[in-house]
Design an enzyme around this catalytic site. Structure first.
Site: not given
Length: 103
Positions: A24, A27
């Site tokens: 991600c 993230c």
């Protein structure tokens, strides 16, 4: 992890959980913010990262659909939850608002 996770979030120290995934992009942007925050609130708030791919049961239990999802637990209760990247100042103000440890 499961037993430990329950013990951690039900403890008497507030816990900020960063549900994230290796793949991600957002993230990766959230990660240094979380590290900095953990250093700043160390001892008062526990900050943990949960990889949703390695801890699918926990992610499902808390209905994590998107990452990053940040969840603040206070004495076992979810007091705040937000998906998407959060700034350190946003997170500090959430911690101040929902717990008594930073007042």
């Amino acid at each position: 992890m499961k037993g430990d996770f329950n013990k951690i979030v039900n403890g008497n120290i507030p816990v900020l959980v960063d549900f994230h995934a290796e793949w991600c992009g957002p993230c990766k942007a959230q990660s240094p913010i979380i590290k900095e925050l953990a250093q700043e609130v160390g001892g008062k708030v526990r900050v943990i990262k949960i990889d949703i791919d390695k801890n699918q049961a926990i992610a499902q239990r808390y209905n994590v659909r998107g990452v990053p999802t940040l969840v603040l637990f206070n004495e076992g209760q979810i007091v705040w939850r937000q998906s998407g990247v959060q700034s350190k100042s946003q997170l500090l103000s959430v911690i101040k608002q929902y717990t008594t440890v930073m007042s």
